[in-house]
Design a protein around this motif. Structure first.
Motif, PDB file in Angstrom:
ATOM      1  N   PHE A   1       0.137  -1.525   0.214  1.00 51.42           N
ATOM      2  CA  PHE A   1       0.285  -0.448   0.145  1.00 51.42           C
ATOM      3  C   PHE A   1       0.925   1.420  -0.167  1.00 51.42           C
ATOM      4  O   PHE A   1       0.408   2.477   0.378  1.00 51.42           O
ATOM      5  CB  PHE A   1      -0.557   0.174   1.311  1.00 51.42           C
ATOM      6  CG  PHE A   1      -2.283  -1.005   0.721  1.00 51.42           C
ATOM      7  CD1 PHE A   1      -3.538  -0.495   0.759  1.00 51.42           C
ATOM      8  CD2 PHE A   1      -1.526  -1.940   1.149  1.00 51.42           C
ATOM      9  CE1 PHE A   1      -4.583  -1.572   0.332  1.00 51.42           C
ATOM     10  CE2 PHE A   1      -3.065  -3.226   1.123  1.00 51.42           C
ATOM     11  CZ  PHE A   1      -4.070  -2.831   0.148  1.00 51.42           C
ATOM     12  N   GLN A   2       1.841   0.884   0.363  1.00 55.81           N
ATOM     13  CA  GLN A   2       3.125   2.064  -0.153  1.00 55.81           C
ATOM     14  C   GLN A   2       2.626   3.426   1.014  1.00 55.81           C
ATOM     15  O   GLN A   2       2.940   4.727   0.643  1.00 55.81           O
ATOM     16  CB  GLN A   2       2.746   3.115  -1.635  1.00 55.81           C
ATOM     17  CG  GLN A   2       3.239   2.253  -2.941  1.00 55.81           C
ATOM     18  CD  GLN A   2       3.753   2.664  -3.675  1.00 55.81           C
ATOM     19  OE1 GLN A   2       4.299   2.794  -4.206  1.00 55.81           O
ATOM     20  NE2 GLN A   2       2.607   2.934  -4.397  1.00 55.81           N
ATOM     21  N   VAL A   3       2.612   2.651   1.802  1.00 55.85           N
ATOM     22  CA  VAL A   3       2.676   3.171   3.471  1.00 55.85           C
ATOM     23  C   VAL A   3       3.402   2.809   4.371  1.00 55.85           C
ATOM     24  O   VAL A   3       4.477   2.813   4.196  1.00 55.85           O
ATOM     25  CB  VAL A   3       1.330   3.730   4.075  1.00 55.85           C
ATOM     26  CG1 VAL A   3       0.457   4.850   2.857  1.00 55.85           C
ATOM     27  CG2 VAL A   3       0.819   2.155   4.194  1.00 55.85           C
ATOM     28  N   GLU A   4       4.255   4.292   5.354  1.00 58.66           N
ATOM     29  CA  GLU A   4       4.264   3.501   6.328  1.00 58.66           C
ATOM     30  C   GLU A   4       3.864   2.447   7.302  1.00 58.66           C
ATOM     31  O   GLU A   4       2.971   2.284   7.263  1.00 58.66           O
ATOM     32  CB  GLU A   4       4.418   4.953   7.764  1.00 58.66           C
ATOM     33  CG  GLU A   4       5.626   6.058   7.115  1.00 58.66           C
ATOM     34  CD  GLU A   4       6.945   5.677   6.300  1.00 58.66           C
ATOM     35  OE1 GLU A   4       7.378   5.299   7.250  1.00 58.66           O
ATOM     36  OE2 GLU A   4       7.392   5.981   5.332  1.00 58.66           O
ATOM     37  N   LYS A   5       4.617   1.949   8.349  1.00 58.62           N
ATOM     38  CA  LYS A   5       3.817   0.427   8.453  1.00 58.62           C
ATOM     39  C   LYS A   5       3.110   1.445   9.935  1.00 58.62           C
ATOM     40  O   LYS A   5       2.275   0.039  10.578  1.00 58.62           O
ATOM     41  CB  LYS A   5       4.984  -0.545   9.423  1.00 58.62           C
ATOM     42  CG  LYS A   5       5.081  -1.363   9.322  1.00 58.62           C
ATOM     43  CD  LYS A   5       6.655  -2.272   9.274  1.00 58.62           C
ATOM     44  CE  LYS A   5       6.269  -3.388  10.503  1.00 58.62           C
ATOM     45  NZ  LYS A   5       7.341  -4.247  10.821  1.00 58.62           N
TER      46      LYS A   5
ATOM     47  N   THR B   1      -4.604  -5.908  -8.407  1.00 60.19           N
ATOM     48  CA  THR B   1      -3.307  -6.093  -7.351  1.00 60.19           C
ATOM     49  C   THR B   1      -4.303  -5.352  -6.684  1.00 60.19           C
ATOM     50  O   THR B   1      -4.907  -3.670  -7.119  1.00 60.19           O
ATOM     51  CB  THR B   1      -2.201  -5.468  -8.290  1.00 60.19           C
ATOM     52  OG1 THR B   1      -1.631  -6.193  -8.740  1.00 60.19           O
ATOM     53  CG2 THR B   1      -1.543  -4.792  -6.821  1.00 60.19           C
ATOM     54  N   ILE B   2      -4.540  -5.870  -5.638  1.00 56.38           N
ATOM     55  CA  ILE B   2      -5.421  -4.927  -4.664  1.00 56.38           C
ATOM     56  C   ILE B   2      -5.631  -3.382  -3.813  1.00 56.38           C
ATOM     57  O   ILE B   2      -6.186  -2.618  -5.062  1.00 56.38           O
ATOM     58  CB  ILE B   2      -5.859  -5.562  -2.916  1.00 56.38           C
ATOM     59  CG1 ILE B   2      -6.145  -7.003  -3.374  1.00 56.38           C
ATOM     60  CG2 ILE B   2      -6.884  -5.185  -2.378  1.00 56.38           C
ATOM     61  CD1 ILE B   2      -7.730  -7.082  -4.245  1.00 56.38           C
ATOM     62  N   ALA B   3      -4.292  -3.116  -4.257  1.00 54.77           N
ATOM     63  CA  ALA B   3      -4.208  -1.686  -3.928  1.00 54.77           C
ATOM     64  C   ALA B   3      -3.862  -0.776  -5.237  1.00 54.77           C
ATOM     65  O   ALA B   3      -4.487  -0.068  -4.993  1.00 54.77           O
ATOM     66  CB  ALA B   3      -2.188  -1.465  -2.932  1.00 54.77           C
ATOM     67  N   ASN B   4      -3.205  -1.279  -6.116  1.00 55.68           N
ATOM     68  CA  ASN B   4      -3.475  -0.566  -7.134  1.00 55.68           C
ATOM     69  C   ASN B   4      -4.744  -0.354  -7.458  1.00 55.68           C
ATOM     70  O   ASN B   4      -5.381   0.663  -7.993  1.00 55.68           O
ATOM     71  CB  ASN B   4      -2.902  -1.264  -8.427  1.00 55.68           C
ATOM     72  CG  ASN B   4      -1.194  -1.731  -7.911  1.00 55.68           C
ATOM     73  OD1 ASN B   4      -0.711  -0.858  -6.515  1.00 55.68           O
ATOM     74  ND2 ASN B   4      -0.222  -1.069  -8.786  1.00 55.68           N
ATOM     75  N   ALA B   5      -5.730  -1.302  -7.632  1.00 59.61           N
ATOM     76  CA  ALA B   5      -7.018  -1.546  -8.115  1.00 59.61           C
ATOM     77  C   ALA B   5      -8.161  -0.095  -7.548  1.00 59.61           C
ATOM     78  O   ALA B   5      -8.822   0.826  -7.944  1.00 59.61           O
ATOM     79  CB  ALA B   5      -7.706  -2.740  -8.309  1.00 59.61           C
ATOM     80  N   VAL B   6      -7.639  -0.354  -5.635  1.00 61.21           N
ATOM     81  CA  VAL B   6      -8.153   0.261  -5.177  1.00 61.21           C
ATOM     82  C   VAL B   6      -8.390   1.866  -4.788  1.00 61.21           C
ATOM     83  O   VAL B   6      -8.643   2.650  -4.640  1.00 61.21           O
ATOM     84  CB  VAL B   6      -8.735  -0.811  -3.699  1.00 61.21           C
ATOM     85  CG1 VAL B   6      -9.451   0.525  -2.669  1.00 61.21           C
ATOM     86  CG2 VAL B   6      -9.254  -1.855  -3.778  1.00 61.21           C
ATOM     87  N   PHE B   7      -6.440   1.769  -5.000  1.00 61.65           N
ATOM     88  CA  PHE B   7      -6.724   3.539  -4.678  1.00 61.65           C
ATOM     89  C   PHE B   7      -5.705   4.539  -5.621  1.00 61.65           C
ATOM     90  O   PHE B   7      -5.227   5.058  -5.708  1.00 61.65           O
ATOM     91  CB  PHE B   7      -5.182   3.612  -3.475  1.00 61.65           C
ATOM     92  CG  PHE B   7      -5.884   2.506  -2.366  1.00 61.65           C
ATOM     93  CD1 PHE B   7      -6.784   4.131  -1.830  1.00 61.65           C
ATOM     94  CD2 PHE B   7      -5.471   1.866  -1.713  1.00 61.65           C
ATOM     95  CE1 PHE B   7      -7.147   3.450  -0.714  1.00 61.65           C
ATOM     96  CE2 PHE B   7      -5.645   1.230  -0.530  1.00 61.65           C
ATOM     97  CZ  PHE B   7      -7.410   2.699   0.411  1.00 61.65           C
TER      98      PHE B   7
ATOM     99  N   GLN C   1      -3.889   7.706  -2.479  1.00 59.44           N
ATOM    100  CA  GLN C   1      -4.676   7.648  -3.938  1.00 59.44           C
ATOM    101  C   GLN C   1      -3.514   8.848  -4.949  1.00 59.44           C
ATOM    102  O   GLN C   1      -3.402   9.112  -5.698  1.00 59.44           O
ATOM    103  CB  GLN C   1      -6.316   8.021  -3.926  1.00 59.44           C
ATOM    104  CG  GLN C   1      -6.970   7.240  -3.444  1.00 59.44           C
ATOM    105  CD  GLN C   1      -8.405   7.919  -3.991  1.00 59.44           C
ATOM    106  OE1 GLN C   1      -8.628   9.429  -3.272  1.00 59.44           O
ATOM    107  NE2 GLN C   1      -8.801   6.745  -4.232  1.00 59.44           N
ATOM    108  N   ALA C   2      -2.317   9.610  -3.814  1.00 58.70           N
ATOM    109  CA  ALA C   2      -1.711  10.175  -4.884  1.00 58.70           C
ATOM    110  C   ALA C   2      -0.045   9.642  -4.663  1.00 58.70           C
ATOM    111  O   ALA C   2      -0.290  10.163  -5.502  1.00 58.70           O
ATOM    112  CB  ALA C   2      -1.227  11.605  -3.739  1.00 58.70           C
ATOM    113  N   GLN C   3      -0.057   8.521  -4.560  1.00 58.32           N
ATOM    114  CA  GLN C   3       0.913   7.575  -4.451  1.00 58.32           C
ATOM    115  C   GLN C   3       1.047   7.139  -6.519  1.00 58.32           C
ATOM    116  O   GLN C   3      -0.177   7.411  -6.754  1.00 58.32           O
ATOM    117  CB  GLN C   3       1.012   5.759  -3.907  1.00 58.32           C
ATOM    118  CG  GLN C   3       0.647   6.075  -2.413  1.00 58.32           C
ATOM    119  CD  GLN C   3       2.109   6.373  -2.227  1.00 58.32           C
ATOM    120  OE1 GLN C   3       2.574   6.625  -2.059  1.00 58.32           O
ATOM    121  NE2 GLN C   3       1.321   7.214  -0.963  1.00 58.32           N
ATOM    122  N   PHE C   4       1.862   6.984  -6.398  1.00 66.38           N
ATOM    123  CA  PHE C   4       2.326   6.227  -8.097  1.00 66.38           C
ATOM    124  C   PHE C   4       2.400   5.244  -7.285  1.00 66.38           C
ATOM    125  O   PHE C   4       3.344   4.212  -7.238  1.00 66.38           O
ATOM    126  CB  PHE C   4       3.914   6.599  -8.543  1.00 66.38           C
ATOM    127  CG  PHE C   4       3.853   6.360  -9.727  1.00 66.38           C
ATOM    128  CD1 PHE C   4       3.116   6.597 -11.274  1.00 66.38           C
ATOM    129  CD2 PHE C   4       5.079   5.156 -10.300  1.00 66.38           C
ATOM    130  CE1 PHE C   4       3.528   5.622 -12.341  1.00 66.38           C
ATOM    131  CE2 PHE C   4       5.107   4.837 -11.176  1.00 66.38           C
ATOM    132  CZ  PHE C   4       4.213   5.379 -12.655  1.00 66.38           C
TER     133      PHE C   4
END
Lengths: 208, 208, 208, 208, 208, 208
Positions: free
Chosen positions: A189-193, B168-174, B200-203
């Motif tokens: 999820f590309q976030v901090e733990k 891919t769950i995170a990619n599809a959702v966010f 949502q701002a992640q790449f």
């Protein structure tokens, strides 16, 4: 081997009995013992209780509630939404859903699977639904419904399986027992733990 | 109507040609024009490039890469993992996966669909895999792999469909295009909206 | 009939238990008793023993070895070849095979079914395979692999069924118990009966 | 999208038209153009010509001869046997066969797929058939028929596919175009290469 | 053959375009051209016009009205009944129906297929349905609904096929074009031919 | 879990045993106990007794008579017709029928499902059949056969299911137990109730 076995002739009428073993999910009742009640479910006129954290509830009518559906490839559900309630992003691993709104206004959508070009994004298809609208959520794709009106909303769903299954994404990912390794989720999820820790510490309840 | 049509006899050999229309995903090539190369894919011995944010990459060999698989119900993939790389939580909407680890050490798992009792949680089944281990990820269920070793890991996956799909769950959702309404996600994931905004701002890049 | 039956919800998790009766091949385990080990097979990193008359051996990983594959439509196998070893002509009656060579050099091929024109011949499609090559053997068609190199060869196969089955042509035709009437075989193979006698007198061992 | 499309309603009536492209084997005719003749095949009362090297001939009535069978999952054939004629060992890769003898006496059999224990043999199941007998040849298994009487024999076969396919074992293995590498066959059949050369030099004709 | 074909990845999104040829009923739209409207049907909140000889009307929402359902295995319908209106005995050749009554009171039933013992009768299973009741009509079995109340009745039906088909028994048997030979019907229905003539002379209208 | 289970290898050989429970219609016999007789049915050369009210009789050979057909997707039947006998309008809910006339002359037909335009009629497709003719009756459609000759007629039918089922329309509609509400039938068939009473008072016997 050549004797006639009357009990098998009405073979469309196969369905489950209580049993200690499990065969494709359900055993079949002796066809001679079948009664009309085996094909009846009652109560889908009653609103479900939406007093929960997402403001929505699903009342399923699949082979687990209506045994006469066994092997027959179709099932239903009622969905109730409080104002601003959501049916959070989820999938049905074994069926497509045709969703009929009968009351209220919903904002609904589904997301396509990964595109071939990794730089492209998963597409989101959305619609505002009004009473009488039917929308399709294809098998296995993540989808959601959101009550954008100030009143309750009610919908009936049709599924192309007697046992479609449901996976609520957030609950499965952050609320599983035991928990998923937070390193996996932080990277995914590309976030901090600590955000993952926060998410996994929530109370996750499967209303839907 | 009664003439013999030689071109249809080898009907196991149906597969796609370039076309402007789409039929169950793929048109079939004229069987008389089939050559052995139509059944060949080359290059699965080459490691994929894992220099990305998740440290893993999937090289698929399904009907999109190997046209001879059309209608035949099976496909493959190679998976490469850098040290500590993950294949983030994802589903295959149209196939079960049998996953063979050939190099390295992975921690893998899948999560069951929602239980009937809403107070129960989705179960997580996990295993540490070593070379020669085969693990099963049932159709449509969320699963992941995590390289817990200091070395690269390599796996080969088998799918029971020529076109299993991946979400891919995170990619599809966010990371969908357009974005999902953040109110929906804030409620679904039980977090403040600013966390959703951050997510949502992640790449989001679909490596897998 | 309307009570909730929690044990059925995770219905993707159906699989066999020991039983005196047989249902579509396998009974399903009570889903509540399922553990992660039910989805694990170990040992496909080990070379099989190719000291036999054909110089090859197959190590299957299907529902007979890995019960968690039951009903899920996919399976695998490892194939080992000594130098000049062959996997003799055979079919899989219930699945297509995607075959990945990971080590060595093989000459492989499959034969199409009978053409409509009786004067035409069954076509043979062949390829030399090198590491990283994937080749498709369509369901039910006769195919073979031949190690044309001086070193061992290793391959992994994917099948679109949890129970693909194998019929080794020479063994089934000449090594069945009891033996096929030699008059049938002499006429079918267009040879003198003493050649059939010779063939049927061989020791036939199913390595594959 | 919401207009009514009358032409699709009789969707059980889909079947092939002449076309340069191939879709699951056959295109479907415009349902409005369908006539009763599309569902008719004539001539199965006529004995086939058994003057060939095996003394038998098959007259198929599948989707290649009777277009109205397209997508409908069933087909037929007539089989004629001269005295001592055989229908040599063969498989149908896509269907089980129910075989009805209407005239003469046949010795028939099928062979099971490879047993799990490599020291066990493939089992042969045989029967002498008399007029009125129906015998089952399960999908993909090698089977044969042998006219053991001094008179002609006639049978009708039913298949659970509109396109079952046939692979005559000896013809496919020894009569393919191009030929299979004789080293492969010598090892597979455990005979000297000169026997293979002899077999491959025969004239192979697909009567069946 | 090995190039990536982006347009196929979202292969759950296949559906029909206008076309002069017919493939399993429908061609599929180019996935890149898909829009959300392709998955939407509007108007199922509107009562159908029941001013006809049976006092009922069906508003279908299957692949013929909602193209996004193509290949996805589910569809819906709305049913309106005037007081004492009937949905006459009919079958759906390709799907089971789950029937939800939302308004009014209906008497419904289905009849089993022929029993093995010719002296036994086909069984009729019936129920009075009230709002919220779901009843199952298994695939291919003859069934009917009858509004026994003094008020309108409304129901929603779910089908396990995108194209279930409907055969209204009386209309198909007595109202076909051309007419069935009355000798056949007189014998089948065990009545004088003048009754058949009378029946065939009716005006038959397919409301359902 | 990893032990070899020899008894499952010949998994094409699954079929029913006597049992108090019912699974997809039939349990499967232990494959090690299978004998050739399990695949044999005898007696289809014998004419059925056509001394009944319709002058025809069906002798079925499906999984109820021939257990070796279980799960294998094909079955057969013999049909005998006295002069002017009919096989009255009926459906097979689970299979298409390929119908081969071997003796006599029949007038046969089937009726399409309801057209989209309610003012259009269901189409009737008919043919006169002579020995050697094969005609197709698509799955679930109403069809009939009528012996228009002065001699007996004999036919063999092939079905694409091991358990196709039969619904004789007149018997199911007018001869069910209990009876259908005559108000429903009067309205459906557009006749006075006394005609329905007359029809329901007949003796209905399922010969077919």
């Amino acid at each position: 081997m050549h004797q006639t076995q009357a009990s098998f002739r009405i073979s469309a009428l196969l369905f489950p009995i209580a049993s200690a073993v499990f065969v494709n999910g359900k055993f079949c009742k002796n066809p001679n013992m079948v009664v009309a009640d085996d094909f009846l479910f009652q109560g889908l006129n009653k609103a479900g209780n939406t007093s929960n954290n997402v403001g929505s509830i699903v009342t399923p009518v699949n082979v687990n509630q209506l045994e006469g559906l066994n092997t027959l490839g179709v099932s239903m559900a009622r969905l109730d939404f409080a104002p601003y309630g959501i049916n959070p992003p989820h999938t049905h691993p074994r069926a497509t859903e045709a969703f009929l709104l009968v009351e209220g206004t919903l904002y609904v959508g589904f997301i396509t699977s990964n595109p071939a070009d990794p730089a492209q994004k998963n597409k989101l298809f959305t619609k505002y639904l009004y009473p009488g609208d039917v929308f399709v959520f294809p098998q296995g794709l993540i989808h959601f419904q959101f009550n954008v009106g100030k009143t309750n909303a009610v919908a009936f769903a049709s599924f192309g399986s007697q046992n479609p299954g449901t996976i609520t994404i957030a609950n499965a990912v952050f609320g599983s027992d035991p928990k998923i390794n937070p390193d996996v989720l932080a990277k995914a999820f590309q976030v901090e733990k600590n955000i993952i820790d926060h998410l996994q510490a929530q109370f996750w309840y499967n209303n839907n």
